[in-house]
Design a protein around this motif. Structure first.
Motif, PDB file in Angstrom:
ATOM      1  N   VAL A 156       0.773  -1.172   0.207  1.00 17.89           N
ATOM      2  CA  VAL A 156      -0.075   0.082   0.017  1.00 17.89           C
ATOM      3  C   VAL A 156       0.893   1.173   0.079  1.00 17.89           C
ATOM      4  O   VAL A 156       1.619   1.324   0.782  1.00 17.89           O
ATOM      5  N   ILE A 157       0.570   1.882  -1.195  1.00 20.15           N
ATOM      6  CA  ILE A 157       1.490   3.361  -1.237  1.00 20.15           C
ATOM      7  C   ILE A 157       0.516   4.493  -1.053  1.00 20.15           C
ATOM      8  O   ILE A 157      -0.373   4.734  -1.937  1.00 20.15           O
ATOM      9  N   VAL A 158       0.855   5.345  -0.160  1.00 16.14           N
ATOM     10  CA  VAL A 158      -0.045   6.698  -0.060  1.00 16.14           C
ATOM     11  C   VAL A 158       0.676   7.707  -0.683  1.00 16.14           C
ATOM     12  O   VAL A 158       1.756   8.008  -0.120  1.00 16.14           O
ATOM     13  N   ILE A 159       0.033   8.170  -1.559  1.00 16.18           N
ATOM     14  CA  ILE A 159       0.666   9.544  -2.328  1.00 16.18           C
ATOM     15  C   ILE A 159      -0.169  10.701  -1.828  1.00 16.18           C
ATOM     16  O   ILE A 159      -1.179  10.808  -1.869  1.00 16.18           O
TER      17      ILE A 159
ATOM     18  N   ASP B  25      -3.225  10.417   8.875  1.00 16.04           N
ATOM     19  CA  ASP B  25      -4.664   9.522   9.498  1.00 16.04           C
ATOM     20  C   ASP B  25      -4.734   8.558   8.290  1.00 16.04           C
ATOM     21  O   ASP B  25      -5.152   7.417   8.724  1.00 16.04           O
ATOM     22  N   ILE B  26      -5.116   9.092   7.141  1.00 19.98           N
ATOM     23  CA  ILE B  26      -5.354   8.302   6.036  1.00 19.98           C
ATOM     24  C   ILE B  26      -4.301   7.140   5.871  1.00 19.98           C
ATOM     25  O   ILE B  26      -4.730   5.861   5.595  1.00 19.98           O
ATOM     26  N   ALA B  27      -3.078   7.444   5.916  1.00 22.75           N
ATOM     27  CA  ALA B  27      -2.221   6.562   5.634  1.00 22.75           C
ATOM     28  C   ALA B  27      -1.795   5.511   6.936  1.00 22.75           C
ATOM     29  O   ALA B  27      -1.972   4.177   6.565  1.00 22.75           O
ATOM     30  N   ASN B  28      -2.176   5.841   7.927  1.00 23.02           N
ATOM     31  CA  ASN B  28      -2.028   5.087   9.209  1.00 23.02           C
ATOM     32  C   ASN B  28      -3.323   3.905   9.205  1.00 23.02           C
ATOM     33  O   ASN B  28      -3.125   2.788   9.406  1.00 23.02           O
ATOM     34  N   HIS B  29      -4.543   4.451   8.892  1.00 28.83           N
ATOM     35  CA  HIS B  29      -5.604   3.609   8.886  1.00 28.83           C
ATOM     36  C   HIS B  29      -5.519   2.624   7.576  1.00 28.83           C
ATOM     37  O   HIS B  29      -5.995   1.447   7.875  1.00 28.83           O
ATOM     38  N   ALA B  30      -4.906   2.890   6.560  1.00 31.09           N
ATOM     39  CA  ALA B  30      -4.742   1.987   5.475  1.00 31.09           C
ATOM     40  C   ALA B  30      -3.592   0.954   5.681  1.00 31.09           C
ATOM     41  O   ALA B  30      -3.385   0.199   4.812  1.00 31.09           O
ATOM     42  N   LYS B  31      -2.886   1.197   6.842  1.00 27.47           N
ATOM     43  CA  LYS B  31      -1.765   0.496   7.278  1.00 27.47           C
ATOM     44  C   LYS B  31      -0.659   0.229   5.873  1.00 27.47           C
ATOM     45  O   LYS B  31      -0.440  -0.589   5.468  1.00 27.47           O
ATOM     46  N   ALA B  32      -0.517   1.427   5.763  1.00 26.58           N
ATOM     47  CA  ALA B  32       0.594   1.668   4.651  1.00 26.58           C
ATOM     48  C   ALA B  32       1.815   1.346   4.554  1.00 26.58           C
ATOM     49  O   ALA B  32       2.241   1.123   5.686  1.00 26.58           O
TER      50      ALA B  32
END
Length: 363
Positions: A39-42, A100-107
């Motif tokens: 999972v990559i958060v951009i 928070d978005i990245a943390n919840h996505a377990k990025a």
């Protein structure tokens, strides 16, 4: 003679059986990790009511978004990558929410994309990871990017005591991301090398500083400054489709290499864990800095048995030391009651630092 032959046969059979076990386990491990979705958060910096810098009339928020979408589109073509955007249109997203978005996505990785500005004709691309402090120039960059906090509706409550114009607030002593620093530096170096050597952009190096958006994440994270909009030539390049495609391509290539390395290391580590019993030790990191302090209890609010370790130009101070994870959690609680709010657990395997999650899994 017959007994000897029987013994030799059993020995060979046992050896062959062990070989097959290792072979099939290795194949199974490779299969497992090849199927994992990374999972990559951009994160496109700024947005909405926060335009970012406006060098030469360009809007940082627009360029950052176009490059982010370009990166995401290319990465999404890979079967083993899942892309998540903190924003995919021109909207304002609070700094805490991005993390928070990245943390919840377990990025597995967080990449924040920005453009720089300066009151001179400065130019070049740079990449940042979270760090205690930087030089004066880095501090000014951090202050500009962190100023987005002031545009959030409830910033006074969410960031109690934070002052974007205060060096103390910007620098801080938060070391919660120290565990991910090695991996953050790895991906940052890959990105920066692509900028400098493949695209021949002016190399502003990999640096450390206290960007709030990086402090909010709990995975390897980097912040990319694509270049200076205040430089006319560089601004035109970054505002062009060609420039955006080239910068995005460099980031994508670096991320793909980073993931390939992760896969390789994960398979090797997994096989090693099954065949070797390693010595695991947990400690509490309570502070880090350039000052060399005597490891006396009066220097550490009454905590005893402090260990001081020099790493490059810094000294790290550890408290407690045990192979028992439950015991180290108690030590962490004690350190925090003494006032070390940013203290955190670190783990070592045979003296080498590893992630706490890996250490727990090994045990």
């Amino acid at each position: 003679m017959q007994l000897q032959q029987t013994h030799k046969f059993k020995t060979k059979a046992n050896f062959f059986f062990v070989f097959l076990c290792i072979f099939f386990f290795s194949m199974h491990s490779s299969s497992i990790f090849s199927q994992k979705k990374y999972v990559i958060v951009i994160d496109a910096g700024h947005g909405g009511k926060d335009p970012g810098n406006l060098g030469n009339g360009y809007k940082e928020k627009n360029i950052a978004l176009k490059v982010a979408l370009n990166v995401g589109k290319k990465l999404a073509k890979k079967k083993d990558i899942k892309v998540i955007y903190t924003r995919n249109k021109d909207v304002f997203i609070e700094l805490w929410k991005r993390g928070d978005i990245a943390n919840h996505a377990k990025a597995d990785l967080f990449v924040s994309i920005h453009c720089d500005s300066h009151n001179t004709n400065a130019y070049g691309a740079g990449t940042f990871v979270l760090g205690l402090r930087g030089n004066k120039k880095n501090l000014e960059i951090a202050k500009r990017e962190n100023a987005s906090i002031l545009k959030e509706d409830n910033y006074a409550d969410r960031y109690v005591g934070f002052d974007s114009n205060s060096a103390e607030s910007v620098i801080g002593l938060s070391l919660l991301q120290e565990e991910n620093l090695d991996r953050s530096l790895a991906i940052a170096s890959l990105i920066q090398n692509n900028f400098a050597f493949k695209l021949k952009r002016e190399d502003r190096k990999v640096k450390q500083d206290n960007f709030q958006v990086l402090r909010e994440t709990i995975m390897p994270s980097v912040l990319v400054e694509l270049g200076f909009l205040t430089n006319k030539k560089e601004g035109r390049f970054l505002n062009s489709k060609k420039g955006q495609a080239q910068m995005a391509g460099s980031i994508v290539d670096a991320i793909e290499n980073y993931i390939s390395n992760l896969k390789l290391n994960t398979v090797v580590d997994t096989v090693t864990k099954q065949s070797v019993v390693d010595a695991i030790e947990y400690k509490i990191q309570i502070a880090s800095g350039k000052n060399k302090l005597a490891t006396k209890s009066y220097n550490f609010k009454g905590l005893k048995d402090i260990e001081r370790v020099k790493v490059s130009a810094f000294y790290k101070y550890y408290y407690g030391g045990t192979s028992n994870y439950e015991e180290i959690k108690k030590s962490l609680k004690k350190a925090k009651t003494k006032g070390y709010r940013s203290a955190f657990i670190v783990a070592f395997k045979n003296g080498d630092k590893i992630s706490v999650s890996d250490a727990v899994k090994m045990q």
